[in-house]
Design a protein around this motif. Structure first.
Motif, PDB file in Angstrom:
ATOM      1  N   ARG A   1      19.567  -5.955   5.733  1.00 20.47           N
ATOM      2  CA  ARG A   1      20.251  -4.790   5.154  1.00 20.47           C
ATOM      3  C   ARG A   1      21.358  -5.218   4.188  1.00 20.47           C
ATOM      4  O   ARG A   1      21.485  -4.687   3.088  1.00 20.47           O
ATOM      5  CB  ARG A   1      20.840  -3.932   6.277  1.00 20.47           C
ATOM      6  N   MET A   2      22.157  -6.214   4.579  1.00 17.37           N
ATOM      7  CA  MET A   2      23.263  -6.670   3.742  1.00 17.37           C
ATOM      8  C   MET A   2      22.765  -7.250   2.419  1.00 17.37           C
ATOM      9  O   MET A   2      23.338  -7.006   1.359  1.00 17.37           O
ATOM     10  CB  MET A   2      24.115  -7.701   4.484  1.00 17.37           C
TER      11      MET A   2
ATOM     12  N   CYS B   1      19.849  -6.606   0.899  1.00 12.94           N
ATOM     13  CA  CYS B   1      19.312  -5.520   0.069  1.00 12.94           C
ATOM     14  C   CYS B   1      20.441  -4.780  -0.641  1.00 12.94           C
ATOM     15  O   CYS B   1      20.338  -4.473  -1.833  1.00 12.94           O
ATOM     16  CB  CYS B   1      18.486  -4.550   0.918  1.00 12.94           C
ATOM     17  N   GLN B   2      21.529  -4.544   0.070  1.00  9.87           N
ATOM     18  CA  GLN B   2      22.682  -3.873  -0.533  1.00  9.87           C
ATOM     19  C   GLN B   2      23.298  -4.739  -1.624  1.00  9.87           C
ATOM     20  O   GLN B   2      23.617  -4.254  -2.713  1.00  9.87           O
ATOM     21  CB  GLN B   2      23.727  -3.560   0.537  1.00  9.87           C
TER      22      GLN B   2
ATOM     23  N   ALA C   1      21.090  -4.673  -4.676  1.00  7.95           N
ATOM     24  CA  ALA C   1      21.132  -3.358  -5.327  1.00  7.95           C
ATOM     25  C   ALA C   1      22.394  -3.201  -6.171  1.00  7.95           C
ATOM     26  O   ALA C   1      22.398  -2.474  -7.167  1.00  7.95           O
ATOM     27  CB  ALA C   1      21.057  -2.245  -4.287  1.00  7.95           C
ATOM     28  N   GLU C   2      23.451  -3.913  -5.795  1.00  7.59           N
ATOM     29  CA  GLU C   2      24.703  -3.872  -6.556  1.00  7.59           C
ATOM     30  C   GLU C   2      24.627  -4.708  -7.831  1.00  7.59           C
ATOM     31  O   GLU C   2      25.558  -4.701  -8.622  1.00  7.59           O
ATOM     32  CB  GLU C   2      25.865  -4.368  -5.689  1.00  7.59           C
TER      33      GLU C   2
END
Length: 120
Positions: free
Chosen positions: A45-46, A48-49, A52-53
């Motif tokens: 999750r981290m 992917c975030q 995405a940034e």
């Protein structure tokens, strides 16, 4: 750097040692430290975030090989070229790491020889 709760002395010390070594080599530390859980799913999750940034990072150091596994899975699913675009480094050198493709670079720190960071 992906790490777990900074209240845990081993993760706190690993982070301090990592940053100290970069400063000693004249590189300073301009990266991010992202805290999360200890497991693969949270690392996934981290990452992917982070991607995405639109991160400009070229490497991710995971505080554990479990976090590195989640990192590899996220980067694979996002079709990020490894190691050309993003290098991944783990910490533990779990025996199963040798079977990963792409392979995982991992810091080998046997528990019976562990010393607090920074190394003396």
């Amino acid at each position: 750097m992906l790490t777990s709760n900074s209240d845990w002395f081993d993760f706190r010390d690993s982070r301090a040692g990592f940053e100290a070594r970069l400063w000693e080599q004249g590189q300073g530390y301009t990266g991010r430290v992202i805290e999360g859980a200890f497991d693969e799913a949270d690392a996934y999750r981290m990452v992917c975030q982070l991607m995405a940034e639109g991160t400009s990072a070229t490497a991710i150091l995971a505080a554990t090989d479990r976090q590195a596994l989640g990192t590899l899975a996220a980067l694979t699913d996002l079709e990020v070229a490894m190691p050309e675009r993003m290098a991944v480094i783990g910490f533990d050198n779990l025996p199963t790491s040798e079977f990963l493709r792409p392979s995982l670079t991992s810091v080998d720190m046997p528990a019976d020889r562990w010393v607090p960071w920074p190394f003396v």
